[in-house]
Design a protein around this motif. Structure first.
Motif, mmCIF file in Angstrom:
data_model
loop_
_atom_site.group_PDB
_atom_site.id
_atom_site.type_symbol
_atom_site.label_atom_id
_atom_site.label_comp_id
_atom_site.label_asym_id
_atom_site.label_seq_id
_atom_site.Cartn_x
_atom_site.Cartn_y
_atom_site.Cartn_z
ATOM 1 N N HIS A 104 36.407 62.055 13.149
ATOM 2 C CA HIS A 104 35.854 60.883 12.468
ATOM 3 C C HIS A 104 36.107 60.942 10.956
ATOM 4 N N ARG A 108 38.757 58.252 9.429
ATOM 5 C CA ARG A 108 38.314 57.349 8.354
ATOM 6 C C ARG A 108 39.283 57.412 7.178
ATOM 7 N N THR A 126 36.195 46.666 5.805
ATOM 8 C CA THR A 126 35.248 47.751 6.051
ATOM 9 C C THR A 126 35.889 48.760 6.994
ATOM 10 N N VAL A 127 35.489 50.012 6.864
ATOM 11 C CA VAL A 127 35.892 51.061 7.797
ATOM 12 C C VAL A 127 34.613 51.619 8.413
ATOM 13 N N CYS A 128 34.487 51.489 9.719
ATOM 14 C CA CYS A 128 33.256 51.876 10.414
ATOM 15 C C CYS A 128 33.547 52.974 11.437
ATOM 16 N N ASN A 129 32.614 53.911 11.546
ATOM 17 C CA ASN A 129 32.701 54.977 12.545
ATOM 18 C C ASN A 129 31.697 54.707 13.656
ATOM 19 N N PHE A 130 32.152 54.764 14.890
ATOM 20 C CA PHE A 130 31.285 54.623 16.054
ATOM 21 C C PHE A 130 31.370 55.920 16.851
ATOM 22 N N VAL A 140 37.147 54.861 15.211
ATOM 23 C CA VAL A 140 37.075 54.465 13.811
ATOM 24 C C VAL A 140 37.766 53.115 13.703
#
Length: 214
Positions: A104, A108, A126-130, A140
């Motif tokens: 992660h 990212r 936006t850069v989002c981590n799940f 990501v």
């Protein structure tokens, strides 16, 4: 409550049971914990000093410093040719918390590099981590007004770790796929995304046209 125990001193006086770097490192870690509980500085604690000196005796590599430094430099060069993100994609990260966290983190960073290559202004994406469940890598996601790119790894996604699609007036288009190796070449991958999805690549300091001389 401050207290001390004799174990680290006994172990330092007779370290014969510590026959590997791993065992010695564990003993040093416990000794540091004992020092903290005792309110003693580990930098001057005699047991800690003896245990750290013992580390050199259990190492099987007795090369001099210059040889070791050269080996570290070679390893760094190898890792640059074979990035951690690619290695994680091959081995997987399921049920491995440390490896998953690294995926992660590096995922990212790769998405941020792609956003720069696409010329996206910071406020436009936006850069989002799940994280997902323990048996999954999670994913990501890079999301912007006209494009979405997601990376996830594991056996099910081999060779198709990266999915991407155009977004038009809020409507999601069908996913296309690429390998993790493509994501690791952000400039080339950005060109591919713009070409396949019909996007206009914004000018960045790296791809601004060179002005003609007067």
């Amino acid at each position: 409550m401050i207290y001390d125990v004799p174990f680290r001193h006994q172990q330092a006086l007779d370290p014969s049971a510590l026959t590997t770097v791993t065992a010695t490192l564990h003993a040093i870690g416990k000794a540091l914990e004992d020092c903290r509980n005792a309110g003693v500085s580990p930098d001057s604690d005699p047991a800690v000093v003896l245990l750290t000196r013992h580390m050199a005796t259990v190492s099987s590599n007795h090369a001099d410093a210059e040889v070791l430094r050269a080996a570290c430099h070679r390893r760094l060069q190898e890792l640059q040719r074979f990035p951690t993100l690619l290695a994680l994609a091959i081995r997987g990260v399921e049920y491995d918390v440390v490896a998953k966290n690294r995926f992660h983190e590096d995922g990212r960073a790769a998405m941020l590099q792609l956003a720069i290559a696409l010329g996206l202004a910071p406020e436009t994406y936006t850069v989002c981590n799940f994280e997902g469940t323990p048996d999954q890598s999670g994913n990501v996601l890079l999301a912007a007004a006209d494009i979405a790119v997601m990376v996830q790894i594991g056996g099910r996604h081999e060779g198709r770790e990266v999915s991407y699609r155009a977004v038009s007036e809020g409507h999601q288009q069908p996913n296309r796929f690429a390998s993790i190796r493509d994501l690791l070449k952000p400039d080339r991958f950005a060109d591919r995304l713009c070409r396949e999805l019909g996007l206009k690549r914004a000018a960045t300091p790296a791809n601004l046209p060179i002005p003609l001389a007067a």
